[in-house]
Motif scaffolding. Sequence first.
Motif, PDB file in Angstrom:
ATOM      1  N   MET A   1      34.764   4.557 -34.409  1.00  7.99           N
ATOM      2  CA  MET A   1      34.375   5.143 -33.129  1.00  7.99           C
ATOM      3  C   MET A   1      35.598   5.750 -32.430  1.00  7.99           C
ATOM      4  O   MET A   1      36.657   5.120 -32.373  1.00  7.99           O
ATOM      5  N   GLU A   2      35.420   6.931 -31.887  1.00 12.90           N
ATOM      6  CA  GLU A   2      36.497   7.521 -31.087  1.00 12.90           C
ATOM      7  C   GLU A   2      36.731   6.712 -29.828  1.00 12.90           C
ATOM      8  O   GLU A   2      37.863   6.589 -29.355  1.00 12.90           O
ATOM      9  N   GLU A   3      35.651   6.195 -29.281  1.00  9.24           N
ATOM     10  CA  GLU A   3      35.749   5.384 -28.068  1.00  9.24           C
ATOM     11  C   GLU A   3      34.795   4.208 -28.195  1.00  9.24           C
ATOM     12  O   GLU A   3      33.662   4.365 -28.633  1.00  9.24           O
ATOM     13  N   ASP A   4      35.288   3.027 -27.833  1.00 14.24           N
ATOM     14  CA  ASP A   4      34.433   1.840 -27.810  1.00 14.24           C
ATOM     15  C   ASP A   4      34.234   1.444 -26.351  1.00 14.24           C
ATOM     16  O   ASP A   4      35.177   1.016 -25.676  1.00 14.24           O
ATOM     17  N   ILE A   5      33.018   1.620 -25.875  1.00 18.86           N
ATOM     18  CA  ILE A   5      32.698   1.294 -24.479  1.00 18.86           C
ATOM     19  C   ILE A   5      32.161  -0.139 -24.422  1.00 18.86           C
ATOM     20  O   ILE A   5      31.118  -0.435 -24.996  1.00 18.86           O
ATOM     21  N   LEU A   6      32.908  -0.997 -23.751  1.00 21.39           N
ATOM     22  CA  LEU A   6      32.456  -2.380 -23.520  1.00 21.39           C
ATOM     23  C   LEU A   6      31.645  -2.354 -22.229  1.00 21.39           C
ATOM     24  O   LEU A   6      32.126  -2.700 -21.143  1.00 21.39           O
ATOM     25  N   LEU A  11      34.638  -1.708 -19.261  1.00 21.14           N
ATOM     26  CA  LEU A  11      35.927  -1.381 -19.871  1.00 21.14           C
ATOM     27  C   LEU A  11      35.688  -0.444 -21.051  1.00 21.14           C
ATOM     28  O   LEU A  11      34.596  -0.421 -21.615  1.00 21.14           O
ATOM     29  N   SER A  12      36.722   0.294 -21.448  1.00 20.90           N
ATOM     30  CA  SER A  12      36.604   1.219 -22.576  1.00 20.90           C
ATOM     31  C   SER A  12      37.967   1.407 -23.211  1.00 20.90           C
ATOM     32  O   SER A  12      39.003   1.319 -22.546  1.00 20.90           O
ATOM     33  N   THR A  13      37.969   1.690 -24.512  1.00 19.72           N
ATOM     34  CA  THR A  13      39.229   1.939 -25.210  1.00 19.72           C
ATOM     35  C   THR A  13      39.861   3.262 -24.790  1.00 19.72           C
ATOM     36  O   THR A  13      41.063   3.462 -25.005  1.00 19.72           O
ATOM     37  N   LYS A  14      39.086   4.149 -24.208  1.00 21.56           N
ATOM     38  CA  LYS A  14      39.632   5.434 -23.755  1.00 21.56           C
ATOM     39  C   LYS A  14      40.159   5.360 -22.327  1.00 21.56           C
ATOM     40  O   LYS A  14      41.175   5.983 -22.005  1.00 21.56           O
ATOM     41  N   THR A  15      39.476   4.633 -21.484  1.00 21.45           N
ATOM     42  CA  THR A  15      39.832   4.621 -20.060  1.00 21.45           C
ATOM     43  C   THR A  15      40.784   3.488 -19.697  1.00 21.45           C
ATOM     44  O   THR A  15      41.337   3.469 -18.601  1.00 21.45           O
ATOM     45  N   LEU A  97      37.048  -6.860 -27.511  1.00 23.20           N
ATOM     46  CA  LEU A  97      38.177  -6.723 -26.590  1.00 23.20           C
ATOM     47  C   LEU A  97      39.435  -7.371 -27.168  1.00 23.20           C
ATOM     48  O   LEU A  97      40.523  -6.768 -27.156  1.00 23.20           O
ATOM     49  N   LEU A  98      39.309  -8.578 -27.705  1.00 19.68           N
ATOM     50  CA  LEU A  98      40.461  -9.262 -28.303  1.00 19.68           C
ATOM     51  C   LEU A  98      41.004  -8.477 -29.493  1.00 19.68           C
ATOM     52  O   LEU A  98      42.216  -8.417 -29.718  1.00 19.68           O
ATOM     53  N   HIS A  99      40.092  -7.865 -30.268  1.00 19.02           N
ATOM     54  CA  HIS A  99      40.508  -7.044 -31.412  1.00 19.02           C
ATOM     55  C   HIS A  99      41.278  -5.806 -30.948  1.00 19.02           C
ATOM     56  O   HIS A  99      42.374  -5.518 -31.447  1.00 19.02           O
ATOM     57  N   HIS A 100      40.709  -5.073 -30.009  1.00 21.84           N
ATOM     58  CA  HIS A 100      41.354  -3.856 -29.525  1.00 21.84           C
ATOM     59  C   HIS A 100      42.695  -4.160 -28.843  1.00 21.84           C
ATOM     60  O   HIS A 100      43.621  -3.344 -28.896  1.00 21.84           O
ATOM     61  N   ALA A 101      42.776  -5.321 -28.188  1.00 19.25           N
ATOM     62  CA  ALA A 101      44.014  -5.704 -27.490  1.00 19.25           C
ATOM     63  C   ALA A 101      45.055  -6.276 -28.442  1.00 19.25           C
ATOM     64  O   ALA A 101      46.172  -6.575 -28.024  1.00 19.25           O
ATOM     65  N   GLN A 102      44.667  -6.443 -29.727  1.00 22.84           N
ATOM     66  CA  GLN A 102      45.571  -6.951 -30.766  1.00 22.84           C
ATOM     67  C   GLN A 102      46.061  -8.367 -30.452  1.00 22.84           C
ATOM     68  O   GLN A 102      47.212  -8.716 -30.697  1.00 22.84           O
TER      69      GLN A 102
END
Length: 283
Positions: A1-6, A11-15, A97-102
């Motif tokens: 996904m280009e953007e993952d909207i939680l 929250l979002s990976t883009k914003t 969220l934990l995955h995207h935040a590494q």
Amino acid sequence: MEEDILYHFSLSTKTHNLPEMFGDIKFVCVGGSANRMKAFAQFMHHELKLPGIPEDIRDICEGTDRYCMYKVGPVLSISHGMGVPSISIMLHELIKLLHHAQCRDVVLFRLGTSGGVGLAPGTVVITDKAVDYSFLPQFEQVVLGKVITRSTELDEGVASELLQCSSELQNLPTVIGNTMCTHDFYEGQGRLDGALCSFSHEEKLEYLRKAYEAGVRNIEMESTVFAAMCRVCGLKAAVVCVALLNRFDGDQITSSHDVLVEYQQRPQVLVSHFIKKRLGLVA
């Protein structure tokens, strides 16, 4: 996904820069009540001796009214609502969220209240296995019209560490036992005081006796999906709930408000001690 909207966290990976916002998280504590999880965040702020005023902690999810989220140092405090569907939605977005935040080496806790089975009110139960209505350590989920079954065993090491922590605290009666998760607060838990009731007092007691014999020490409404999802995703997790009453003695909670407030703080005090030990803040 280009953007993952939680979506339910707003929250979002883009914003949002999720690694910057959450990359240092080591402990995630979740509970049903928004007010209780805000109070826990403020409590942890004080316990970790962080700068600033606890009352000024901001709700990260203020753009939505579904859940609340507070970050206090390496601790994330999140509400999950009531019941399996509500917590499962939150968990999907939390795990992403934990995955995207590494984040790495995170421990998750569910803090809550429950009905005790053969326990005195105020006893804290550290869950050994989360079990279903048949006392089996499994969670059934319907996916594409098919029922899949997932194990609900929790991390033994974390449970043992929590039990050790309880022995270091005063006025915190604690046991390890199985926790039964139901999809309903009334009939599903064998209560006689709901709008509907299709069984007798004797049948209720017989069911509770069978549960006790199967190792069940408390009943709540979220533990199986919490345990199953954390296990599938390789996350260490624990369920820590206080018993507000002994279900053998009745169905309604009769303790005073002040007593209930103190009971509800017990899982928070225990998990706080665990976190402070892991961080080297207490011996």
